[in-house]
Write a protein that holds these residues in place. Structure first.
Motif, PDB file in Angstrom:
ATOM      1  N   SER A  86       0.846  -1.298   0.167  1.00  0.00           N
ATOM      2  CA  SER A  86      -0.106   0.021   0.020  1.00  0.00           C
ATOM      3  C   SER A  86       0.863   1.089  -0.021  1.00  0.00           C
ATOM      4  CB  SER A  86      -0.968  -0.113   1.131  1.00  0.00           C
ATOM      5  OG  SER A  86      -1.876  -1.104   1.211  1.00  0.00           O
ATOM      6  N   ASN A  87       2.063   1.390   0.826  1.00  0.00           N
ATOM      7  CA  ASN A  87       2.845   2.587   0.752  1.00  0.00           C
ATOM      8  C   ASN A  87       3.861   2.764  -0.527  1.00  0.00           C
ATOM      9  OD1 ASN A  87       4.705   0.450   1.222  1.00  0.00           O
ATOM     10  ND2 ASN A  87       5.092   0.846   3.320  1.00  0.00           N
ATOM     11  N   ALA A  88       3.363   1.694  -1.382  1.00  0.00           N
ATOM     12  CA  ALA A  88       4.092   2.230  -2.645  1.00  0.00           C
ATOM     13  C   ALA A  88       3.415   3.098  -3.547  1.00  0.00           C
ATOM     14  CB  ALA A  88       4.384   0.727  -3.379  1.00  0.00           C
ATOM     15  N   VAL A  89       1.919   3.206  -3.345  1.00  0.00           N
ATOM     16  CA  VAL A  89       1.324   4.001  -4.051  1.00  0.00           C
ATOM     17  C   VAL A  89       1.013   5.421  -3.800  1.00  0.00           C
ATOM     18  CG1 VAL A  89      -1.043   4.233  -5.128  1.00  0.00           C
ATOM     19  CG2 VAL A  89      -0.096   2.032  -4.410  1.00  0.00           C
ATOM     20  N   LEU A  90       1.168   6.303  -4.537  1.00  0.00           N
ATOM     21  CA  LEU A  90       1.284   7.794  -4.137  1.00  0.00           C
ATOM     22  C   LEU A  90       0.122   8.571  -5.147  1.00  0.00           C
ATOM     23  CD1 LEU A  90       4.916   8.485  -4.372  1.00  0.00           C
ATOM     24  CD2 LEU A  90       3.490   7.859  -2.145  1.00  0.00           C
ATOM     25  N   GLU A  91      -0.269   9.692  -4.619  1.00  0.00           N
ATOM     26  CA  GLU A  91      -1.122  10.351  -5.257  1.00  0.00           C
ATOM     27  C   GLU A  91      -0.787  11.947  -5.379  1.00  0.00           C
ATOM     28  OE1 GLU A  91      -4.527   9.746  -6.127  1.00  0.00           O
ATOM     29  OE2 GLU A  91      -4.838   7.813  -5.491  1.00  0.00           O
ATOM     30  N   GLY A  92      -1.011  12.139  -6.975  1.00  0.00           N
ATOM     31  CA  GLY A  92      -0.636  13.414  -7.396  1.00  0.00           C
ATOM     32  C   GLY A  92      -1.668  13.904  -8.585  1.00  0.00           C
ATOM     33  N   ASP A  93      -2.120  15.079  -8.469  1.00  0.00           N
ATOM     34  CA  ASP A  93      -2.902  15.663  -9.425  1.00  0.00           C
ATOM     35  C   ASP A  93      -4.039  14.717  -9.773  1.00  0.00           C
ATOM     36  OD1 ASP A  93      -1.355  17.932  -9.758  1.00  0.00           O
ATOM     37  OD2 ASP A  93       0.004  16.821 -11.144  1.00  0.00           O
ATOM     38  N   GLY A  94      -4.622  14.151  -8.594  1.00  0.00           N
ATOM     39  CA  GLY A  94      -5.847  13.285  -8.935  1.00  0.00           C
ATOM     40  C   GLY A  94      -5.417  11.969  -9.708  1.00  0.00           C
ATOM     41  N   GLN A  95      -4.111  11.670  -9.695  1.00  0.00           N
ATOM     42  CA  GLN A  95      -3.861  10.222 -10.410  1.00  0.00           C
ATOM     43  C   GLN A  95      -2.845   9.598  -9.297  1.00  0.00           C
ATOM     44  OE1 GLN A  95      -4.149   8.931 -13.688  1.00  0.00           O
ATOM     45  NE2 GLN A  95      -3.089   7.285 -12.500  1.00  0.00           N
ATOM     46  N   ALA A  96      -3.126   8.331  -9.384  1.00  0.00           N
ATOM     47  CA  ALA A  96      -2.232   7.299  -8.550  1.00  0.00           C
ATOM     48  C   ALA A  96      -1.109   7.024  -9.472  1.00  0.00           C
ATOM     49  CB  ALA A  96      -3.088   6.174  -8.154  1.00  0.00           C
ATOM     50  N   TYR A  97       0.136   6.943  -8.728  1.00  0.00           N
ATOM     51  CA  TYR A  97       1.125   6.520  -9.535  1.00  0.00           C
ATOM     52  C   TYR A  97       2.194   5.866  -8.447  1.00  0.00           C
ATOM     53  CZ  TYR A  97       3.380  10.502  -7.169  1.00  0.00           C
ATOM     54  OH  TYR A  97       4.004  11.556  -6.367  1.00  0.00           O
ATOM     55  N   VAL A  98       3.412   5.258  -9.205  1.00  0.00           N
ATOM     56  CA  VAL A  98       4.313   4.610  -8.210  1.00  0.00           C
ATOM     57  C   VAL A  98       5.822   4.871  -9.065  1.00  0.00           C
ATOM     58  CG1 VAL A  98       2.852   2.395  -7.592  1.00  0.00           C
ATOM     59  CG2 VAL A  98       4.228   2.350  -9.719  1.00  0.00           C
ATOM     60  N   LEU A  99       6.666   4.880  -8.162  1.00  0.00           N
ATOM     61  CA  LEU A  99       8.152   5.107  -8.604  1.00  0.00           C
ATOM     62  C   LEU A  99       8.800   3.561  -8.852  1.00  0.00           C
ATOM     63  CD1 LEU A  99       9.386   7.967  -6.506  1.00  0.00           C
ATOM     64  CD2 LEU A  99       8.499   8.050  -8.742  1.00  0.00           C
ATOM     65  N   ALA A 100       8.812   3.140 -10.156  1.00  0.00           N
ATOM     66  CA  ALA A 100       9.324   1.876 -10.174  1.00  0.00           C
ATOM     67  C   ALA A 100      10.460   1.912 -10.859  1.00  0.00           C
ATOM     68  CB  ALA A 100       8.284   1.263 -11.439  1.00  0.00           C
ATOM     69  N   LEU A 101      11.517   0.751 -10.851  1.00  0.00           N
ATOM     70  CA  LEU A 101      12.733   0.689 -11.459  1.00  0.00           C
ATOM     71  C   LEU A 101      12.712  -0.102 -12.641  1.00  0.00           C
ATOM     72  CD1 LEU A 101      14.875  -0.188  -8.364  1.00  0.00           C
ATOM     73  CD2 LEU A 101      14.121   2.152  -9.134  1.00  0.00           C
ATOM     74  N   ASP A 102      13.402   0.439 -13.915  1.00  0.00           N
ATOM     75  CA  ASP A 102      13.400  -0.317 -15.044  1.00  0.00           C
ATOM     76  C   ASP A 102      14.740  -1.496 -14.998  1.00  0.00           C
ATOM     77  OD1 ASP A 102      15.633   1.276 -15.292  1.00  0.00           O
ATOM     78  OD2 ASP A 102      15.109   2.425 -17.060  1.00  0.00           O
ATOM     79  N   THR A 103      15.197  -1.943 -15.967  1.00  0.00           N
ATOM     80  CA  THR A 103      16.351  -2.982 -16.043  1.00  0.00           C
ATOM     81  C   THR A 103      17.662  -2.459 -15.590  1.00  0.00           C
ATOM     82  OG1 THR A 103      16.655  -2.541 -18.408  1.00  0.00           O
ATOM     83  CG2 THR A 103      15.103  -4.454 -17.652  1.00  0.00           C
ATOM     84  N   GLY A 104      17.603  -1.424 -15.598  1.00  0.00           N
ATOM     85  CA  GLY A 104      18.876  -0.496 -15.283  1.00  0.00           C
ATOM     86  C   GLY A 104      18.807   0.259 -13.979  1.00  0.00           C
ATOM     87  N   ASN A 105      17.909  -0.168 -13.257  1.00  0.00           N
ATOM     88  CA  ASN A 105      17.580   0.534 -11.853  1.00  0.00           C
ATOM     89  C   ASN A 105      17.466   1.959 -11.978  1.00  0.00           C
ATOM     90  OD1 ASN A 105      17.913  -1.973 -10.546  1.00  0.00           O
ATOM     91  ND2 ASN A 105      20.225  -1.993 -10.477  1.00  0.00           N
ATOM     92  N   LYS A 106      17.074   2.433 -13.096  1.00  0.00           N
ATOM     93  CA  LYS A 106      16.757   3.862 -13.213  1.00  0.00           C
ATOM     94  C   LYS A 106      15.270   4.155 -12.743  1.00  0.00           C
ATOM     95  CE  LYS A 106      18.335   5.829 -16.779  1.00  0.00           C
ATOM     96  NZ  LYS A 106      18.595   6.177 -18.179  1.00  0.00           N
ATOM     97  N   VAL A 107      14.851   5.164 -11.890  1.00  0.00           N
ATOM     98  CA  VAL A 107      13.598   5.416 -11.472  1.00  0.00           C
ATOM     99  C   VAL A 107      12.701   6.075 -12.410  1.00  0.00           C
ATOM    100  CG1 VAL A 107      12.466   6.921  -9.677  1.00  0.00           C
ATOM    101  CG2 VAL A 107      14.570   5.974  -9.078  1.00  0.00           C
ATOM    102  N   ALA A 108      11.647   5.462 -12.386  1.00  0.00           N
ATOM    103  CA  ALA A 108      10.423   5.891 -13.467  1.00  0.00           C
ATOM    104  C   ALA A 108       9.029   6.133 -12.813  1.00  0.00           C
ATOM    105  CB  ALA A 108      10.251   5.111 -14.483  1.00  0.00           C
ATOM    106  N   LYS A 109       8.556   7.308 -13.090  1.00  0.00           N
ATOM    107  CA  LYS A 109       7.107   7.643 -12.325  1.00  0.00           C
ATOM    108  C   LYS A 109       6.151   6.947 -13.391  1.00  0.00           C
ATOM    109  CE  LYS A 109       4.343  11.506 -10.855  1.00  0.00           C
ATOM    110  NZ  LYS A 109       4.053  12.931 -10.882  1.00  0.00           N
TER     111      LYS A 109
END
Length: 395
Positions: free
Chosen positions: A317-340
């Protein structure tokens, strides 16, 4: 020259030391599992049935057979009233029935008498009329008229006697109905249990005057209060926003506050109406209580399963954030780069959330300190323990 070389070397080491290090991020994988959303509310046990037993006739308590805490069976005598005037009325109605029966016997005898008299007079008139027809002038006209009048009078008396017999029979029906009514009222002087249960309150003692509880505006004193306690109703208030998810047969986990014991149940009924003052709807679970170990008024912590999903994608549950009325998460790609990544959410469990759209299984999401990371930043993932022991929500 040597000093210069050392100075250059020292500067190189200082430059290498000043280079930024890669930040560490606590992550958890997107996992498949079963998930359920629940509602936890306080419930209270109530009797399955409860009634205050009143007497339908006024009288003095002659005998009372139960006290508080006694278990009684259906039909068991609770109390007996003494109603002398009613007993006298019953005796009077019995005498009236006997009188009506005597009147019927007398009327039947009367009918038989007038019928016999009519038969004799009718036969005499018939013979005279036949003789006058066969031999005109043999019978005087006056004598024939008298015989005819007597025959008609006897016939009328038969009709009167039969009417009197019918009236006596109707009076017998009235007398029997009145006797039946009074006998029924006399039966009400014995107060019996309408169902098996426990006496939870006793209001009267021997000698108490009990008023008839036959009208809603009569403040009559009940004899006892009886509750069916071998089966209890567990009543739970459901908030308005959760009402659409309540259904017959829904699972409920019940934790008794007094003992800590946990039992399972199912919703068997709900009011389908909101209480305006609290904006809640009552739902009920039937809880068997054959040994009466549970008492009415006890409370329990109830957890109602509102929705269930099988084999769905979930994240903590604490992986999910809210912003501008939209739920999002910060995920890592295969190169460990952060993506919203924006996500579409499903049901919410106790510690995990269903992901309907936006993530794939085994992707890693940051579960804490998300404000410390920016999209495009490379991080060092560190597997968090949160949410790893459960595959989904409330199990």
């Amino acid at each position: 020259m040597i000093a210069l070389s050392c100075l250059v070397a020292s500067g190189c080491r200082e430059k290498q030391t000043d280079s930024p290090s890669i930040a560490t991020a606590s992550v958890a994988p997107v996992m498949r599992g079963d998930l359920s959303s629940t509602l936890t509310v306080a419930g209270e046990f109530q009797p399955y049935q409860e009634v205050e037993l009143h007497a339908k006739v006024s009288g003095y308590v002659r005998r009372i057979n139960v006290d508080i805490g006694d278990r009684v069976r259906s039909g068991q005598v609770i109390a007996t009233l003494e109603v002398p005037e009613l007993n006298a009325q019953v005796a009077g109605s019995e005498a009236e029935v006997r009188h009506s029966q005597s009147e019927i016997s007398r009327a039947q005898s009367g009918v038989a008498l007038v019928e016999a008299n009519h038969a004799a007079l009718h036969a005499a008139y018939t013979r005279l009329a036949e003789a006058a027809r066969m031999r005109p002038g043999l019978v005087a006209e006056q004598e024939l008229d008298d015989a005819r009048a007597k025959d008609q009078d006897a016939e009328a008396k038969v009709s009167v006697a039969k009417a009197a017999l019918e009236a006596a029979q109707e009076q017998l029906g009235i007398s029997k109905a009145d006797h039946q009514r009074l006998t029924a009222m006399q039966d009400y002087s014995v107060v019996t249990a309408p169902f098996a249960g426990v006496v939870t309150m006793r209001y009267a003692d021997v000698g108490s005057l009990i008023q008839a509880g036959t009208a809603s505006n009569t403040q009559s004193m009940p004899v006892v209060k009886l509750a069916q306690s071998d089966l209890l109703r567990l009543r739970m208030p459901v908030p308005e926003e959760n009402v659409p998810f309540i259904k017959i047969g829904g699972d409920v986990r019940i934790k008794l506050q007094a003992t800590g014991k946990v039992i399972s149940g199912k919703i068997v009924r709900f009011t389908r109406e909101l209480t305006t003052s609290t904006r809640t709807m009552l739902a009920e679970v039937d809880v068997p209580n054959p040994d009466l170990s549970l008492s009415t008024g006890m409370t329990a912590e109830t957890t109602i399963v509102l929705q269930e999903r099988k084999n769905v994608l979930t994240v903590p549950s604490n992986a999910v954030l809210e912003g501008d009325g939209q739920a999002y998460v910060l995920a890592l790609d295969t190169g460990n780069k952060v993506a919203k990544l924006p996500v579409r959410l499903g049901i919410q469990g106790s510690d995990r959330v269903e992901i309907i759209q936006g993530l794939a299984e085994h992707q890693q999401v940051i579960v804490s300190g998300q404000s410390n990371y920016q999209p495009g930043q490379v991080v060092q993932p560190k597997l968090a323990t949160i949410g790893m022991s459960k595959q989904g929500g409330d199990q």
